[in-house]
Write an enzyme that holds these catalytic residues in place. Sequence first.
Site: not given
Length: 257
Positions: A17, A23-24, A68, A95, A98, A158, A165, A196, A198
């Site tokens: 990811g 990015s994380i 994926v 990763i 949506a 969110y 999650k 990030t 995302a």
Amino acid sequence: MITEHLPLSNHRGLILGVANEHSIAWGCARVLAARGAQLVLSCLNEKAQAVVTPLAESIQAPLHICNVEHPGDLEHLVHQAVNQLGGLDFVVHSIAWAPKTDLLGRVVDSSAEGFNEAMRVSCHSFAELARLVEPHLPQGGALVTMTYIGADDAIPHYGLMGPVKAALESLVRYMALELGPKNIRVHAVSPGPLPTRAASGLPQFDQLMSRMASEAPLGRLVTLDEVGGCVAFLVGPDASGMTGQTLYVDAGVHAVR
């Protein structure tokens, strides 16, 4: 670089990811590499590859494309990582996705297709990844994924990712139960909001970051290095007695909500 004395010098890991330097997944890779881990990285597509290649080269980590949702991509990635590293000791799954229409709308208005796709990419891919790497962890190891406090609390804007999650955190507990007899430990890390790519797609994200910083007992947001440090602890020997947990790296927000 001499790594023999570093805490993770005998650890080999796959990190999924990496999108860019914010990015994380990259924060984790940078910290883990600095502590001696040998890594293989993945990114989503050729567009991301152009951005991530210099980052991967800076820590001498092979980089592969993995979507994926594409049949065979995850299997190929694990195969390549095992071949290049000679085995695996840990995996970091960072990763989530949506469809924009479903992400920006109300949960009650989300489409079945969008909900299923978000669950497939953001949640089930972690289970699939675990199944693929399990044979390559004969001495045990650690699997880590990324979540958010929106799994427990309803966070404005969110939306769909909250239920997804929540499912991911439940998956962590069941995977810990199932893989524990093989000494494979499973965790979720829950960072506070970070800028990030995302996260930038969420409405009013700047306001969310400001609010979380003001609510946090530490009075600030966290950094990528702090998230990476938590992951480094979880995949290392000092966390050998832990599994099935969600660990918050959010400056204490979770404790006061």
